[in-house]
Design a protein around this motif. Sequence first.
Motif, PDB file in Angstrom:
ATOM      1  N   TRP A  28       0.833  -1.206   0.000  1.00 24.95           N
ATOM      2  CA  TRP A  28       0.000   0.000   0.000  1.00 24.95           C
ATOM      3  C   TRP A  28       0.867   1.255   0.000  1.00 24.95           C
ATOM      4  CZ3 TRP A  28      -0.829   3.791   3.894  1.00 24.95           C
ATOM      5  CH2 TRP A  28      -1.821   4.727   3.567  1.00 24.95           C
ATOM      6  N   LEU A  29       1.865   1.302   0.861  1.00 28.96           N
ATOM      7  CA  LEU A  29       2.721   2.487   0.931  1.00 28.96           C
ATOM      8  C   LEU A  29       3.488   2.709  -0.369  1.00 28.96           C
ATOM      9  CD1 LEU A  29       4.000   2.160   4.596  1.00 28.96           C
ATOM     10  CD2 LEU A  29       2.632   4.044   3.672  1.00 28.96           C
ATOM     11  N   MET A  30       3.919   1.629  -1.008  1.00 29.29           N
ATOM     12  CA  MET A  30       4.646   1.759  -2.266  1.00 29.29           C
ATOM     13  C   MET A  30       3.749   2.261  -3.399  1.00 29.29           C
ATOM     14  SD  MET A  30       7.854   1.212  -1.979  1.00 29.29           S
ATOM     15  CE  MET A  30       8.327   0.971  -3.680  1.00 29.29           C
ATOM     16  N   SER A  31       2.461   1.977  -3.311  1.00 30.83           N
ATOM     17  CA  SER A  31       1.552   2.353  -4.394  1.00 30.83           C
ATOM     18  C   SER A  31       0.750   3.612  -4.089  1.00 30.83           C
ATOM     19  CB  SER A  31       0.599   1.191  -4.693  1.00 30.83           C
ATOM     20  OG  SER A  31      -0.218   0.927  -3.566  1.00 30.83           O
ATOM     21  N   THR A  32       1.011   4.238  -2.961  1.00 33.66           N
ATOM     22  CA  THR A  32       0.250   5.410  -2.540  1.00 33.66           C
ATOM     23  C   THR A  32       1.081   6.672  -2.689  1.00 33.66           C
ATOM     24  OG1 THR A  32      -1.033   4.109  -0.969  1.00 33.66           O
ATOM     25  CG2 THR A  32      -0.936   6.461  -0.565  1.00 33.66           C
ATOM     26  N   ASP A  33       0.462   7.689  -3.242  1.00 38.40           N
ATOM     27  CA  ASP A  33       1.089   9.008  -3.301  1.00 38.40           C
ATOM     28  C   ASP A  33       0.874   9.660  -1.938  1.00 38.40           C
ATOM     29  OD1 ASP A  33       1.922  11.610  -3.720  1.00 38.40           O
ATOM     30  OD2 ASP A  33       0.430  12.044  -5.275  1.00 38.40           O
ATOM     31  N   LEU A  34       1.921   9.726  -1.147  1.00 36.91           N
ATOM     32  CA  LEU A  34       1.782  10.267   0.211  1.00 36.91           C
ATOM     33  C   LEU A  34       1.335  11.722   0.208  1.00 36.91           C
ATOM     34  CD1 LEU A  34       4.773   8.640   2.141  1.00 36.91           C
ATOM     35  CD2 LEU A  34       2.378   7.934   2.053  1.00 36.91           C
ATOM     36  N   ASN A  35       1.516  12.408  -0.905  1.00 37.26           N
ATOM     37  CA  ASN A  35       1.040  13.793  -0.998  1.00 37.26           C
ATOM     38  C   ASN A  35      -0.483  13.862  -1.097  1.00 37.26           C
ATOM     39  OD1 ASN A  35       3.594  15.065  -0.906  1.00 37.26           O
ATOM     40  ND2 ASN A  35       3.914  14.500  -3.032  1.00 37.26           N
ATOM     41  N   PRO A  42       2.171  17.569   9.156  1.00 35.64           N
ATOM     42  CA  PRO A  42       3.229  17.014   8.299  1.00 35.64           C
ATOM     43  C   PRO A  42       3.957  15.819   8.914  1.00 35.64           C
ATOM     44  CG  PRO A  42       3.368  19.399   8.334  1.00 35.64           C
ATOM     45  CD  PRO A  42       2.327  19.010   9.351  1.00 35.64           C
ATOM     46  N   ALA A  43       3.978  15.722  10.228  1.00 36.67           N
ATOM     47  CA  ALA A  43       4.651  14.606  10.887  1.00 36.67           C
ATOM     48  C   ALA A  43       3.971  13.275  10.556  1.00 36.67           C
ATOM     49  CB  ALA A  43       4.683  14.810  12.399  1.00 36.67           C
ATOM     50  N   GLN A  44       2.683  13.290  10.253  1.00 36.52           N
ATOM     51  CA  GLN A  44       1.979  12.059   9.898  1.00 36.52           C
ATOM     52  C   GLN A  44       2.519  11.509   8.580  1.00 36.52           C
ATOM     53  OE1 GLN A  44      -1.902  13.845   9.981  1.00 36.52           O
ATOM     54  NE2 GLN A  44      -2.331  13.085  12.046  1.00 36.52           N
ATOM     55  N   LYS A  45       2.744  12.391   7.624  1.00 38.49           N
ATOM     56  CA  LYS A  45       3.311  11.968   6.342  1.00 38.49           C
ATOM     57  C   LYS A  45       4.728  11.451   6.538  1.00 38.49           C
ATOM     58  CE  LYS A  45       4.529  14.335   2.184  1.00 38.49           C
ATOM     59  NZ  LYS A  45       4.240  15.468   1.317  1.00 38.49           N
ATOM     60  N   GLN A  46       5.498  12.123   7.374  1.00 37.67           N
ATOM     61  CA  GLN A  46       6.872  11.682   7.637  1.00 37.67           C
ATOM     62  C   GLN A  46       6.878  10.327   8.338  1.00 37.67           C
ATOM     63  OE1 GLN A  46       9.852  13.114   6.620  1.00 37.67           O
ATOM     64  NE2 GLN A  46      10.535  11.076   7.250  1.00 37.67           N
ATOM     65  N   ALA A  47       5.944  10.117   9.256  1.00 36.86           N
ATOM     66  CA  ALA A  47       5.872   8.829   9.957  1.00 36.86           C
ATOM     67  C   ALA A  47       5.552   7.702   8.982  1.00 36.86           C
ATOM     68  CB  ALA A  47       4.833   8.894  11.074  1.00 36.86           C
ATOM     69  N   LEU A  48       4.690   7.957   8.005  1.00 40.50           N
ATOM     70  CA  LEU A  48       4.399   6.939   6.991  1.00 40.50           C
ATOM     71  C   LEU A  48       5.634   6.658   6.139  1.00 40.50           C
ATOM     72  CD1 LEU A  48       0.813   7.962   5.834  1.00 40.50           C
ATOM     73  CD2 LEU A  48       1.470   5.897   7.095  1.00 40.50           C
ATOM     74  N   ALA A  49       6.370   7.704   5.780  1.00 37.08           N
ATOM     75  CA  ALA A  49       7.608   7.520   5.016  1.00 37.08           C
ATOM     76  C   ALA A  49       8.633   6.745   5.843  1.00 37.08           C
ATOM     77  CB  ALA A  49       8.171   8.868   4.586  1.00 37.08           C
ATOM     78  N   ASP A  50       8.713   7.024   7.129  1.00 36.58           N
ATOM     79  CA  ASP A  50       9.624   6.288   8.011  1.00 36.58           C
ATOM     80  C   ASP A  50       9.221   4.822   8.115  1.00 36.58           C
ATOM     81  OD1 ASP A  50      10.968   8.673   8.469  1.00 36.58           O
ATOM     82  OD2 ASP A  50      10.074   9.009  10.448  1.00 36.58           O
TER      83      ASP A  50
END
Length: 81
Positions: A28-35, A42-50
Amino acid sequence: METDFPSASTPTVDLRLWRSDAVVLFDWLMSTDLNSVPITHPAQKQALADLLARLEEADVLDSTEEEIAAAQEEVGKDMGW
């Protein structure tokens, strides 16, 4: 986005996941545009990237389409909601 693991002085949490959960999350994370993921900070997006960076270090990186489908089936059964 910075994805380096925090320094040794930064508190960490050990988290165990079923392998199937890790496969589903990684896919899911690989196929999702986090933007495009709705966030309130913004920390939520960074946590997903982490999380994605940590999952890339696990043995799920080379999951086949068949393994992903099987993991989705396993995780999705008996959800009860």
